[in-house]
Design an enzyme around this catalytic site. Structure first.
Site, PDB file in Angstrom:
ATOM      1  N   CYS A 113     -17.091  68.431  38.505  1.00 27.59           N
ATOM      2  CA  CYS A 113     -16.978  67.624  37.292  1.00 27.59           C
ATOM      3  C   CYS A 113     -15.539  67.166  37.182  1.00 27.59           C
ATOM      4  O   CYS A 113     -14.725  67.416  38.084  1.00 27.59           O
ATOM      5  CB  CYS A 113     -17.459  68.389  36.052  1.00 27.59           C
ATOM      6  SG  CYS A 113     -16.425  69.746  35.513  1.00 27.59           S
ATOM      7  N   CYS A 185     -21.157  65.777  35.947  1.00 22.06           N
ATOM      8  CA  CYS A 185     -20.714  64.817  34.933  1.00 22.06           C
ATOM      9  C   CYS A 185     -20.667  63.444  35.581  1.00 22.06           C
ATOM     10  O   CYS A 185     -20.510  63.311  36.801  1.00 22.06           O
ATOM     11  CB  CYS A 185     -19.372  65.206  34.316  1.00 22.06           C
ATOM     12  SG  CYS A 185     -17.905  64.716  35.237  1.00 22.06           S
ATOM     13  N   CYS A 192     -16.352  61.169  43.057  1.00 20.02           N
ATOM     14  CA  CYS A 192     -16.544  62.200  44.076  1.00 20.02           C
ATOM     15  C   CYS A 192     -16.318  61.641  45.478  1.00 20.02           C
ATOM     16  O   CYS A 192     -16.910  60.627  45.846  1.00 20.02           O
ATOM     17  CB  CYS A 192     -17.959  62.766  43.975  1.00 20.02           C
ATOM     18  SG  CYS A 192     -18.318  64.019  45.225  1.00 20.02           S
TER      19      CYS A 192
END
Length: 246
Positions: A113, A185, A192
């Site tokens: 996250c 999230c 990412c």
């Protein structure tokens, strides 16, 4: 989770028997998805996909969450508790025997996250506990911050200590070569990095409890909601792992 009560066993089975709705459910079983991904996967017009999504939502089988990045985007996810309730109803009415959980694969799962201060930390702890240590759990953040004291408090309430866990950046775990990446999230999903070694990526659109303002009780309640949803998500993940990593 949905506030609409679960349908009866017979009503639920009738509702799920539709081929399009079943395809939507199987797509959402792996990962939360926005409607355009569901449209592409189903191959039907968006208005038809939205129609079936609305039926599933009204029955309590699907949840909706607006993206923390772009409020125009809505993520759809399965309400796993509703399916669990339906399965229990069927099992009760047919007096089905309980099944033992399968043996879990020896893999590494990384929860990501933005801050690695609440959602990913709770998910890491849940996976470690619910898998009995069979699955190696880790977490990290794109912009790590200290673990939120309310995350520590709500996990302590269920007997799980996370006060010794440490917030980490993604670079700190990149050498661990996780087999599964779970973004918890919406911001992390966009930020990412790609791990070529990872076998699978999935997304859980969990509302940020740290973003809730108000009294202490209101903020604490938001963390409880996130904690409990993550528990059900992790339980659902454990059922999928033997299928994904046979």
């Amino acid at each position: 989770m949905g506030t609409i009560s679960s349908p009866s066993a017979l009503t639920g089975l009738r509702l799920l028997a539709d081929e399009t709705r079943w395809k939507l459910i199987t797509m959402l079983r792996d990962s939360d998805r926005p409607v355009h991904e569901l449209v592409a996967g189903i191959g039907l017009a968006q208005n038809l996909v939205s129609y079936h999504l609305n039926i599933l939502r009204q029955a309590g089988f699907i949840n909706m969450h607006r993206s923390d990045v772009d409020k125009r985007i809505i993520y759809y996810s399965l309400n796993l508790l509703a399916f669990t309730d339906l399965l229990e109803q069927i099992g009760y009415e047919l007096a089905l025997p309980n099944t033992l959980p399968p043996r879990l694969p020896s893999i590494k799962v990384a929860f990501l996250c933005r801050a690695n201060s609440a959602r990913s930390q709770m998910a890491e702890a849940w996976l470690r506990v619910l898998s009995g240590g069979q699955v190696q759990a880790m977490s990290a953040g794109t912009s790590p911050q200290p673990i939120h004291p309310l995350a520590v408090a709500v996990m302590k309430e269920v007997g799980i200590a996370i006060d010794q866990q440490i917030a980490k950046s993604i670079n700190a775990i990149i050498d661990q070569q996780p087999d599964l990446i779970v973004t918890v999230c919406d911001i992390a999903r966009e930020e990412c990095p790609v791990w070529p070694e990872a076998v699978r990526y999935i997304h859980w659109s969990i509302a940020d409890p740290a973003a809730v303002t108000g009294s202490y009780e209101q903020r604490y309640a938001a963390f409880v909601v996130a904690r409990d949803e993550l528990r059900e998500r992790v339980r659902g993940l454990l059922a999928l792992l033997p299928r994904w990593f046979a």
